[in-house]
Design an enzyme around this catalytic site. Structure first.
Site, PDB file in Angstrom:
ATOM      1  N   ASP A   1      -4.011  13.386  21.712  1.00  0.00           N
ATOM      2  CA  ASP A   1      -2.780  13.079  20.987  1.00  0.00           C
ATOM      3  C   ASP A   1      -2.717  13.764  19.621  1.00  0.00           C
ATOM      4  O   ASP A   1      -1.640  13.884  19.040  1.00  0.00           O
ATOM      5  CB  ASP A   1      -2.645  11.565  20.787  1.00  0.00           C
ATOM      6  CG  ASP A   1      -2.211  10.848  22.052  1.00  0.00           C
ATOM      7  OD1 ASP A   1      -1.962  11.533  23.059  1.00  0.00           O
ATOM      8  OD2 ASP A   1      -2.137   9.602  22.032  1.00  0.00           O
TER       9      ASP A   1
ATOM     10  N   TYR B   1      -5.105   4.301   9.550  1.00  0.00           N
ATOM     11  CA  TYR B   1      -4.859   4.844  10.885  1.00  0.00           C
ATOM     12  C   TYR B   1      -6.170   5.251  11.561  1.00  0.00           C
ATOM     13  O   TYR B   1      -6.366   5.041  12.758  1.00  0.00           O
ATOM     14  CB  TYR B   1      -3.920   6.043  10.744  1.00  0.00           C
ATOM     15  CG  TYR B   1      -3.342   6.607  12.026  1.00  0.00           C
ATOM     16  CD1 TYR B   1      -3.571   6.027  13.272  1.00  0.00           C
ATOM     17  CD2 TYR B   1      -2.522   7.728  11.969  1.00  0.00           C
ATOM     18  CE1 TYR B   1      -3.024   6.567  14.424  1.00  0.00           C
ATOM     19  CE2 TYR B   1      -1.965   8.272  13.112  1.00  0.00           C
ATOM     20  CZ  TYR B   1      -2.221   7.688  14.341  1.00  0.00           C
ATOM     21  OH  TYR B   1      -1.671   8.228  15.476  1.00  0.00           O
ATOM     22  N   SER B   2      -7.079   5.815  10.787  1.00  0.00           N
ATOM     23  CA  SER B   2      -8.364   6.249  11.348  1.00  0.00           C
ATOM     24  C   SER B   2      -9.129   5.083  11.973  1.00  0.00           C
ATOM     25  O   SER B   2      -9.678   5.205  13.071  1.00  0.00           O
ATOM     26  CB  SER B   2      -9.215   6.906  10.250  1.00  0.00           C
ATOM     27  OG  SER B   2     -10.483   7.276  10.740  1.00  0.00           O
TER      28      SER B   2
ATOM     29  N   ALA C   1      -7.030   9.847  20.722  1.00  0.00           N
ATOM     30  CA  ALA C   1      -6.980   9.800  22.187  1.00  0.00           C
ATOM     31  C   ALA C   1      -7.472  11.103  22.809  1.00  0.00           C
ATOM     32  O   ALA C   1      -6.790  11.705  23.640  1.00  0.00           O
ATOM     33  CB  ALA C   1      -5.568   9.466  22.665  1.00  0.00           C
TER      34      ALA C   1
ATOM     35  N   ASP D   1       0.811  -1.213   0.000  1.00  0.00           N
ATOM     36  CA  ASP D   1       0.000   0.000   0.000  1.00  0.00           C
ATOM     37  C   ASP D   1       0.851   1.273   0.000  1.00  0.00           C
ATOM     38  O   ASP D   1       0.483   2.279  -0.609  1.00  0.00           O
ATOM     39  CB  ASP D   1      -0.936  -0.002   1.207  1.00  0.00           C
ATOM     40  CG  ASP D   1      -2.079  -0.993   1.058  1.00  0.00           C
ATOM     41  OD1 ASP D   1      -2.322  -1.435  -0.080  1.00  0.00           O
ATOM     42  OD2 ASP D   1      -2.727  -1.319   2.071  1.00  0.00           O
TER      43      ASP D   1
END
Length: 272
Positions: free
Chosen positions: A159, A172-173, A194, A55
């Protein structure tokens, strides 16, 4: 017919496959150019782009070539292969002949325009396929402001903050608690990282809006586009995120619907 082969210079295996594939393509009467990560092609005269790798290689190729509107086939030589449509073992005849003959389906994916301003001066403008992340370099809380087409959504503390395309919603989401979105949608997925506020939940926002992220308290903070392009995020900065007028055209030879292959790909992540 002319083919551009994009391979990962950090993996010798992809370069070896590119050499063998070049011979096969030439044998079928087509021309070949190779982007090995050192020399970037102009795509002049190219009809199809074949990307060999995982990817990350496809994301780099999308950022480099996505605006040209040339169909791109991702060939999986990595681990997960969310963006790849075929395994390397399958890219031989008759599939290669089908590709050269135009016998395939096009899957269009939304891309992002990301522009970074410092004291109202544009210092970075880049396209992205997956996401834009604002987060601290070291583990510490930061505070950023978010506007959606002039509407103030307040301050996000935690974060960091992530803005993803539907394609990036599975990256990541997703691991940060965001939803999986149908890649056919033209939306932004905004996911707090976070967050210390329970009211700050992931949002799905119409892609026609412009998003602006600004620092409130953000020492040692970076902006990262697609996990590959980094820029310091400091006082006086702002990031403007909008939908690109260009879409990435992914070639699909197998015509596997997105949700039909979703569980298999997620399973690869869990088992990798």
């Amino acid at each position: 017919m002319r083919i551009l082969l994009v391979c990962n210079r950090y993996k010798q295996s992809t370069q070896l496959v590119a050499e063998k594939l070049t011979e096969e393509i030439i044998g079928l009467g087509a021309g070949v150019e190779i982007d090995d990560g050192y020399n970037v092609s102009t795509t002049s005269g190219c009809d199809i782009i074949i990307v060999l790798g995982g990817d990350g290689t496809i994301i780099r190729a999308a950022r480099t070539y996505g605006s040209f509107g040339i169909p791109m086939l991702g060939v999986n030589m990595g681990t997960v292969g969310f963006l790849t449509k075929i395994e390397i073992e399958e890219l031989h005849q008759p599939n290669l002949k089908r590709l050269l003959a135009g016998d395939y389906h096009i899957d269009e994916r939304m891309m992002l325009n990301v522009e970074v301003f410092e004291d109202n001066r544009s210092v970075l403008s880049v396209s992205g396929l997956n996401d834009v992340v604002v987060r601290a370099v070291v583990p510490r809380m930061l505070s950023v402001g978010l506007e959606v087409s002039g509407q103030d959504l307040g301050i996000y503390r935690g974060d960091g903050l992530l803005v993803a395309t539907p394609t990036g919603s599975t990256a990541y989401s997703l691991s940060s608690g965001g939803p999986v979105c149908d890649p056919a949608l033209g939306v932004f997925v905004v996911t707090p990282l976070a967050s210390i506020h329970s009211s700050k939940r992931p949002l799905v926002i119409n892609g026609e809006h412009k998003l602006i992220v600004s620092p409130i308290e953000s020492d040692e903070t970076v902006i990262c586009i697609d996990g590959q392009v980094r820029h310091e995020f400091r006082p006086g900065c702002r990031v403007e995120i909008s939908k690109s007028e260009h879409k990435l055209k992914l070639v699909d030879l197998n015509s596997i619907p997105f949700f039909a292959g979703l569980n298999e790909r997620l399973g690869r992540i869990e088992n990798s």
